[in-house]
Enzyme design. Structure first.
Site, PDB file in Angstrom:
ATOM      1  N   CYS A   1      12.376   4.342   2.483  1.00  0.00           N
ATOM      2  CA  CYS A   1      12.242   5.186   2.206  1.00  0.00           C
ATOM      3  C   CYS A   1      12.861   6.036   3.481  1.00  0.00           C
ATOM      4  O   CYS A   1      12.074   7.240   3.830  1.00  0.00           O
ATOM      5  CB  CYS A   1      10.793   5.886   1.934  1.00  0.00           C
ATOM      6  SG  CYS A   1      10.532   7.282   0.886  1.00  0.00           S
TER       7      CYS A   1
ATOM      8  N   GLU B   1      -0.866  -6.614   1.623  1.00  0.00           N
ATOM      9  CA  GLU B   1      -0.892  -5.024   2.137  1.00  0.00           C
ATOM     10  C   GLU B   1      -1.813  -5.675   3.695  1.00  0.00           C
ATOM     11  O   GLU B   1      -2.912  -6.481   3.222  1.00  0.00           O
ATOM     12  CB  GLU B   1      -1.624  -4.192   1.415  1.00  0.00           C
ATOM     13  CG  GLU B   1      -2.059  -2.476   2.153  1.00  0.00           C
ATOM     14  CD  GLU B   1      -0.635  -2.257   3.590  1.00  0.00           C
ATOM     15  OE1 GLU B   1       0.351  -2.288   2.782  1.00  0.00           O
ATOM     16  OE2 GLU B   1      -0.963  -1.930   5.017  1.00  0.00           O
TER      17      GLU B   1
ATOM     18  N   GLY C   1       0.891  -0.849  -0.638  1.00  0.00           N
ATOM     19  CA  GLY C   1       0.579  -0.060   0.094  1.00  0.00           C
ATOM     20  C   GLY C   1       1.161   1.465  -0.365  1.00  0.00           C
ATOM     21  O   GLY C   1       1.661   1.673   0.736  1.00  0.00           O
TER      22      GLY C   1
ATOM     23  N   LYS D   1       4.495   1.246  -6.823  1.00  0.00           N
ATOM     24  CA  LYS D   1       5.375   0.130  -6.537  1.00  0.00           C
ATOM     25  C   LYS D   1       4.456  -0.903  -7.315  1.00  0.00           C
ATOM     26  O   LYS D   1       5.591  -1.275  -8.375  1.00  0.00           O
ATOM     27  CB  LYS D   1       6.310   0.041  -5.635  1.00  0.00           C
ATOM     28  CG  LYS D   1       7.808   1.271  -5.554  1.00  0.00           C
ATOM     29  CD  LYS D   1       8.451   0.547  -4.206  1.00  0.00           C
ATOM     30  CE  LYS D   1       9.119   2.465  -3.861  1.00  0.00           C
ATOM     31  NZ  LYS D   1       7.544   2.614  -2.966  1.00  0.00           N
TER      32      LYS D   1
HETATM   33  C1  LIG Z   1       6.393   1.897   2.444  1.00  0.00           C
HETATM   34  S1  LIG Z   1       4.742   1.792   2.570  1.00  0.00           S
HETATM   35  C2  LIG Z   1       4.872   1.218   0.367  1.00  0.00           C
HETATM   36  C3  LIG Z   1       4.935   1.911  -0.357  1.00  0.00           C
HETATM   37  C4  LIG Z   1       4.544   0.891  -1.478  1.00  0.00           C
HETATM   38  N1  LIG Z   1       5.125  -0.142  -1.753  1.00  0.00           N
HETATM   39  C5  LIG Z   1       4.289   2.291  -2.348  1.00  0.00           C
HETATM   40  O1  LIG Z   1       5.714   1.865  -3.421  1.00  0.00           O
HETATM   41  O2  LIG Z   1       3.053   2.501  -3.328  1.00  0.00           O
HETATM   42  C6  LIG Z   1       4.826   1.009   3.751  1.00  0.00           C
HETATM   43  C7  LIG Z   1       3.652  -0.379   4.015  1.00  0.00           C
HETATM   44  O3  LIG Z   1       3.510  -1.521   4.358  1.00  0.00           O
HETATM   45  C8  LIG Z   1       2.960  -1.875   4.851  1.00  0.00           C
HETATM   46  N2  LIG Z   1       2.790  -2.829   6.133  1.00  0.00           N
HETATM   47  C9  LIG Z   1       2.953  -2.478   8.113  1.00  0.00           C
HETATM   48  N3  LIG Z   1       3.032  -3.370   8.549  1.00  0.00           N
HETATM   49  C10 LIG Z   1       2.760  -4.462   7.400  1.00  0.00           C
HETATM   50  C11 LIG Z   1       2.707  -5.828   7.583  1.00  0.00           C
HETATM   51  N4  LIG Z   1       2.929  -6.454   8.828  1.00  0.00           N
HETATM   52  N5  LIG Z   1       2.557  -6.916   7.004  1.00  0.00           N
HETATM   53  C12 LIG Z   1       2.357  -5.851   5.723  1.00  0.00           C
HETATM   54  N6  LIG Z   1       2.338  -4.760   5.552  1.00  0.00           N
HETATM   55  C13 LIG Z   1       2.432  -3.932   6.462  1.00  0.00           C
HETATM   56  C14 LIG Z   1       1.966  -0.606   5.584  1.00  0.00           C
HETATM   57  O4  LIG Z   1       0.148  -0.043   6.075  1.00  0.00           O
HETATM   58  C15 LIG Z   1       2.002   0.832   4.509  1.00  0.00           C
HETATM   59  O5  LIG Z   1       1.112   0.978   3.672  1.00  0.00           O
END
Ligand SMILES: C[S@@+](CC[C@H](N)C(=O)[O-])C[C@H]1O[C@@H](n2cnc3c(N)ncnc32)[C@H](O)[C@@H]1O
Length: 527
Positions: free
Chosen positions: A459, A362, A339, A343
């Site tokens: 990031c 996600e 999310g 990407k």
């Molecule tokens: C840095 S963002 C990812 C951005 C995304 N890849 C993009 O390019 O749009 C990290 C994501 O990891 C999710 N997240 C947090 N804890 C998580 C977990 N335990 N398992 C899977 N996803 C998780 C968050 O909700 C967030 O949407």
């Protein structure tokens, strides 16, 4: 920054920084007591009653963009809103035209981004610790200071409108205080205020952090990361880049039938578009010199989602995984933390070209829905699921040929995009995040097919989330080999790309690459 000159008020000439006799400024560590009184026991000028009433500015019109900007600052403070989400909603509700929306945006971004510096200037000017200023008044002052020091607003307009705003939205009894503080602020130039900040700072770090409006712990983290690649001398440039509004970058998905260079040429052939150029380090990347991104995207006439707003560091991070080696038809890829799906869309498009398919996971159902909306152009290659990435359910019983772990992190690499973010993050966030990153990485590695590739992306340039995390992963994981992410990025980048340091992992930077500070490490599981 520039400040309009000629801000003399009430017939006085603008003071030089050396003259401390007038106004409220420059008296605390330099002659003011802890209650913010000067050596004669008087409150700063703006707080004084009768004399101030005489000097009260005429009741000013208060413009809609300023009210909108104030409301957004309050949303950020009181509802923990993200400015980039709260602002468009407030702009819509207020019915602002594009010019006024632009002004509201500048006010919000400036007041939030420069908060640390402006708060210190307010402290010096008022002789009061910022925590002792009512939160509503604080925001009125921050907006006023930004108009005085960060914009070309005429001083009388900045002061008068701020006083009126104070009367309208905060404590009217403090309107005189606002008037006095802002008049004092307007009597100094940026250079003079920086000299005051420097003179009153406890250390060189504190001075630099305040002048560049970064929390001191963030400044230290950024310096540590630059030092790790032998580029500590770039710190000032980085801090400045964090304070610049980034150019809008777009990604043109691979397999759309046109590449960025052709898209710009085609547009020039029919109707010249001076704002869109095939520029930046990503081979998918375009840059928008100005105007509305939605309009530029619509004008390109491509199917929905093929051309999209995306930082070029994010584009490169996804491509480092998909292009590290040729794709075999039928490969299965996993985007573990997908999310809101930026990407994922690049992975989906690369899968479309190479004959692979993607599972996007996600944890938040709401954000999984954002992923679904983000990947409409390449929906055929992607399934979206919502599980905790540490649970087996996220993997559906499969092993994957490539896994992207774009981990939740402090986000210190995207400070220029999220002006309030630097003030929300705390060093105490790190332990929770680094253990989550560790658990997500371990779960991902366990679901990597023999010979499969893993990309760990954050990031953030914070070493605890980047190189230290990588060292620990390699140390605790037999059968996992780190690959040369720097070479992979150089291979995919458009033109030469200056990636520093001796490590195999790669750190991108706003000041050097014009991207967010994305970190990329690549691994292979032994066959
Ligand atoms: C840095 S963002 C990812 C951005 C995304 N890849 C993009 O390019 O749009 C990290 C994501 O990891 C999710 N997240 C947090 N804890 C998580 C977990 N335990 N398992 C899977 N996803 C998780 C968050 O909700 C967030 O949407």
């Amino acid at each position: 920054m520039s400040r309009e000159q000629g801000g003399a008020e009430n017939g006085r000439n603008r003071n030089s920084r050396g003259q401390r006799s007038e106004g409220a400024r420059g008296q605390n560590s330099r002659g003011q007591n802890s209650r913010g009184q000067n050596s004669r026991g008087q409150a700063p000028r703006g707080q004084r009653g009768s004399r101030d009433r005489d000097q009260r500015p005429q009741r000013a019109h208060i413009s809609a963009p300023r009210l909108v900007a104030y409301d957004v600052l309050r949303d950020v403070d009181e509802r923990e809103a993200y400015a980039n989400l709260a602002l468009p909603a407030r702009v819509r509700d207020a019915g602002l035209d594009s010019r006024d929306a632009g002004l509201a945006t500048e006010l919000v971004a400036g007041a939030l981004r420069w908060r640390g510096r402006y708060d210190r200037i307010i402290e010096i000017a008022s002789g009061r610790a910022i925590d002792n200023v009512d939160p509503r008044t604080r925001n009125v002052l921050r907006l006023g200071v930004h108009q005085l020091l960060g914009m070309r607003t005429a001083a009388h307009a900045a002061v008068n409108e701020s006083v009126e705003l104070q009367r309208r939205v905060a404590n009217p009894n403090a309107a005189g205080f606002v008037n006095g503080v802002l008049r004092a602020v307007g009597r100094g130039t940026n250079e003079e205020w920086d000299a005051e900040i420097e003179a009153s700072a406890a250390s060189a770090d504190e001075a630099l952090a305040t002048m560049q409006s970064h929390p001191a712990w963030v400044l230290r983290a950024l310096r540590d990361a630059l030092r790790a690649e032998g580029r500590e001398d770039e710190l000032a440039a980085l801090l400045e880049a964090d304070n610049d509004a980034p150019r809008v970058s777009l990604a043109l998905l691979p397999g759309s039938g046109v590449d960025p260079e052709q898209l710009v040429e085609d547009e020039h052939a029919s109707e010249p578009n001076p704002v869109l150029s095939a520029a930046g380090p990503s081979p998918l990347g375009l840059e928008l010199a100005g105007g509305d991104p939605g309009r530029a995207i619509a004008d390109a006439g491509l199917p929905e989602g093929e051309l999209r707003v995306q930082d070029q560091g994010s584009q490169l991070a996804a491509l480092a995984l998909t292009r590290a080696e040729p794709v075999r038809s039928g490969e299965r890829w996993l985007d573990l933390c997908a999310g809101p799906g930026g990407k994922t869309a690049v992975l989906g498009a690369e899968a479309r070209v190479g004959g692979a398919s993607v599972r996007a996971n996600e944890v938040s159902e709401h954000r999984a829905e954002l992923v679904r909306r983000s990947v409409t152009a390449v929906a055929d290659t992607i399934e979206v699921v919502s599980h905790d990435g540490r649970d087996d359910a996220a993997y559906g019983g499969e092993l994957f040929d490539r896994i992207l772990v774009d981990a939740p992190c402090t986000g210190l690499g995207a400070l220029r995009r999220r002006p309030e973010a630097r003030w929300r993050k705390q060093p105490s966030d790190l332990p929770v995040l680094t253990s989550l990153q560790t658990e997500l990485l371990d779960a991902a590695v366990a679901h990597l097919a023999p010979g499969g590739l893993l990309a760990y992306v954050t990031c953030s340039p914070h070493l605890a989330e980047t190189r230290i995390a990588v060292e620990r992963l390699v140390r605790r994981t037999p059968g996992l080999t780190e690959l040369d992410a720097r070479a992979a990025l150089r291979e995919v980048a458009r033109g030469d790309i200056d990636i520093a340091g001796e490590e195999l992992s790669a750190q991108l930077w706003p000041h050097r690459h014009g991207t967010d500070a994305m970190f990329v490490a690549l691994f292979r599981r032994d066959a």
